[in-house]
Every structure is written in C-alpha cells, then in structure tokens.
Scaffold this active site. Structure first.
Site, PDB file in Angstrom:
ATOM      1  N   LYS A  58       0.929  -0.924  -0.224  1.00 18.54           N
ATOM      2  CA  LYS A  58       0.059   0.054   0.034  1.00 18.54           C
ATOM      3  C   LYS A  58       0.827   0.925  -0.570  1.00 18.54           C
ATOM      4  CE  LYS A  58      -4.158  -1.003   0.052  1.00 18.54           C
ATOM      5  NZ  LYS A  58      -5.211  -0.545  -1.071  1.00 18.54           N
ATOM      6  N   SER A 313       0.308 -10.082  -0.593  1.00 18.07           N
ATOM      7  CA  SER A 313       0.115  -8.426  -0.466  1.00 18.07           C
ATOM      8  C   SER A 313       0.366  -8.412   0.954  1.00 18.07           C
ATOM      9  CB  SER A 313      -1.743  -8.380  -0.485  1.00 18.07           C
ATOM     10  OG  SER A 313      -2.414  -8.536   0.060  1.00 18.07           O
TER      11      SER A 313
END
Length: 420
Positions: A58, A313
C-alpha cells in the site's frame, strides 16, 4: 478526481510512479517457493510484498499520490480511511514528506494495525476509530475532507494510487526471465488488481490474470455479475484487508478489461493456508496476504507445469487472532464439529458418551452442560475434534446407535455465531 474519458493505466505513468518511489520503497523479492512448487507441480513464485517497509504494497500507491500533490494542497494535510494497510502507507508517507495526516479506521481494526499506523506516522498523524466497517470510516473521512479542505487519499479508486500499485507488476517482470503463465492477485477495492493487471496486459499479454476475493466479501465478482458496481449489504469482515462492500468505479472498469477470472476463496481455506505457510516456510502473513496462494487449489489442474506468480500482499497480522485462525481452518477442513446433544438425565450418561460414542482419536474441545432436574433430557453444547474428516461419519453413526439425540450446528450460521 473527474476523468473525462475511460481510464486505463498507461505504461509511461507506471514508469513515472516507479521513479517517484525510488529510494522510498523496497523492490521486494520474487521468490520461488519449493513447497508450493512441489505441491502443485508448477514453478510457483511469491512476490513478497509482506516484506515491504510497511509490510504491505500500500505504500506504493499512497506515496505516489501524495508526493505529486501541489504544495498548496500538501500544506492543508491529507485524510484517508483504511482497515490498516493503506493507513500505514499514508502515515509513513506523511512522515517522509513532513505533512499532517488524519486517518479514519474502523473500530474493529486489529490493535496491531492501529499501533503500526501510529508508529509509522509518529507526530504527523492522528488516528480516529469509528464505525464497524471500512465504508463507515470512508464516509467520515470524506465528510472531514469537505469540512477542512484536507485532500482525501482514496485507498484504491484513484489513477495515481492504481499506478503506484502497478509497480508491483513492473518489478515482477523485471525480476524474471521466465514467461509468466498465471498471476494471482488479491482483490479488496481492486487497486492492486487493476494496476498490476493493466501492466501485465500490456507487457505480458499471454499471462492469465486471476483475481482472488474472500468468499465472504466478493464485491468485484458481484459487480461483474451485475454488469456495474454494486454495494454488498453484508460482508464477512474476517479478511479485513480485502473486506470491502463496494469496489471502485475506476478499478471495476480496468479489472473488467484485464482479469481472466475471479476466484472466491472461503475464509476457512485462507486460514489453512496461513497456518501452512507459517509451519512450512516460516512466512507470517495476514488473511488478505494469503488470498492469492489459497486460490491455487482451485486452479491446480490448469497451473500444472506452468510458471505461476502469487502476490503476497501483506503481513500485518495480529497474534491475538491466531486461535480464531486455527478454529476457522479446522471447521473448513472438517476436523472440528459442534453439536447440541440432549443427554438423558441419568447417572453415567456422559461416561457412556465418552466411552462408546467418541472414537479412539476423537477429542472433546468444548463442553457446556447445565443439569435441569425437572427435565428428562439436558442439552449440552459439545465441540469435538477429529483426526481425519472421514471420522465425522463414524462419530455421528455411534451417537445415533446409542440413542443420543443431537443437533449439528456447524452449518447453522446464526446459531453457531450465537453459541460459539
């Protein structure tokens, strides 16, 4: 941001994002995983975004967006909403750029993620806990942005966010000389899938791009089915990094163009994979981080002999969730079963159950019983762990043969949630 024409990430903008991120992010490794490669008879590579500075991808989109804001907007500060990973990316970006940020997080966010946000942002960020879902926090952040003039940093539905996330795909193709046959990409709001998918579509068009969602929050799949973005009224929040009620309009359009398929993965399956990765490879990941790997079981025939990439992720997991992860895994694998058993209120009924009904490797892991002297039968809530899924049939058969009346509650969601 208003887009005058249909948006699709351009290679030049993705390359520009990579330049913006140089010296800010890690170029995380693309590692061949021997255990998964052996299991699926394929060359399985993991893109280890769990090793990123903020332990998720992110930071790429957040910094790419914020760093390109004009000075006049940076002076007002930024605001965002996040279940955790986007918040950490924004917080760290604020610290690096020396600007103020306000971060709205659902009150249900794991404490570990809240602590990390504060650690990465230091004195530059204020954390506000509100609502039960990401969407509750999102609405409050938007309202704050309108009142204060702080720039709202969307977690996924923004071109510069998408282009920042796309640098994951750029690095994958930089780091391998192999042709990638399949890439599995986790989907929450769709920013990562849109960015990486768009890059692969242009640079490696032969690659099959598979999106992966938690079965309890399949917002992109439901939108695909409806032919437009839809909002789910009820979601399972367990996979908190990907539990989104509504995907972005930009990400939806891009994903429609680039995804070959979407796989919904049951939360219990994700939990099994988290435990396997920890026990076999010493990899600690969060539920959303395990999505892409958990999807391999549903593609095991297609990927045999192929080159496969799974994007891991993130790894922002709270250790206090370990017992819930184990429980969900065992329920999914058919190794733990809960019953309401009505015991005859006579001496020795429980001993009969233990001696005759339980198999040699069965274990009682949960037992609640209150004797009612004015009833012939007293209900008990019993959790039983078996060694193999097939042991369940023998357990049920012995209960019936010995006259024990029972109700199986694993599959009765409302009753299960109330009692367990």
């Amino acid at each position: 941001m208003i887009i005058s024409e249909k948006y699709f990430p351009k290679l030049q903008d993705i390359n520009r994002a990579k330049i913006t991120l140089n010296g800010i992010i890690l170029q995380t490794p693309l590692q061949k995983n021997l255990n998964l490669s052996d299991e699926f008879q394929a060359n399985v590579f993991l893109k280890r975004e769990d090793l990123q500075i903020v332990r998720s991808y992110k930071i790429r989109g957040a910094y790419n967006k914020i760093a390109q804001l004009p000075e006049s907007e940076l002076e007002k500060g930024v605001v965002c909403a996040s279940a955790g990973n986007h918040a950490q990316g924004v917080a760290y970006s604020c610290r690096l750029l020396g600007i103020d940020g306000k971060i709205y997080m659902p009150a249900t966010t794991p404490k570990q993620k809240i602590k990390q946000v504060k650690m990465f942002g230091k004195s530059h960020v204020e954390v506000v806990l509100i609502g039960d879902t990401y969407d509750d926090a999102h609405n409050m952040a938007l309202e704050d942005s309108k009142k204060t003039g702080m720039v709202f940093i969307h977690p996924f539905d923004d071109p510069q966010i998408i282009e920042g996330q796309a640098t994951v795909g750029l690095e994958i193709l930089q780091d391998t000389k192999e042709n990638i046959d399949y890439i599995f990409i986790p989907i929450g709001g769709g920013g990562l899938a849109a960015g990486v998918g768009a890059y692969f579509k242009q640079m490696s068009p032969q690659t099959k791009i598979i999106g992966v969602e938690p079965a309890g929050a399949p917002s992109m799949q439901k939108s695909f089915d409806a032919g437009k973005v839809v909002e789910l009224q009820k979601i399972d929040k367990f996979v908190d990094g990907a539990a989104v009620q509504k995907v972005g309009s930009l990400t939806y359009d891009v994903c429609r163009d680039v995804l070959s398929d979407i796989i919904p993965v049951p939360e219990g399956k994700i939990c099994t994979k988290i435990l396997e990765l920890y026990n076999q490879d010493a990899i600690v990941i969060e539920p959303a981080g395990a999505l892409s790997i958990a999807a391999l079981d549903f593609y095991k025939d297609q990927i045999k002999g192929k080159n496969v990439v799974c994007i891991v992720s993130g790894s922002n997991n709270d250790i206090t969730r370990t017992e819930e992860i184990k429980e969900r895994s065992m329920l999914y694998e058919g190794l733990k079963h809960y019953f309401i058993v009505r015991f005859p209120q006579r001496t020795g009924a429980l001993r009969t159950f233990v001696d005759v009904v339980l198999g040699p490797t069965d274990d009682i892991t949960h037992f609640e019983y209150s004797k009612k002297t004015n009833r012939e039968k007293g209900p008990a809530l019993i959790g039983i762990e078996v060694q193999k899924p097939e042991d369940y049939k023998g357990l049920v058969k012995r209960m019936e043969e010995n006259g024990f009346i029972y109700e199986y509650i694993n599959e009765k969601e409302d009753l299960f949630q109330l009692l367990i």
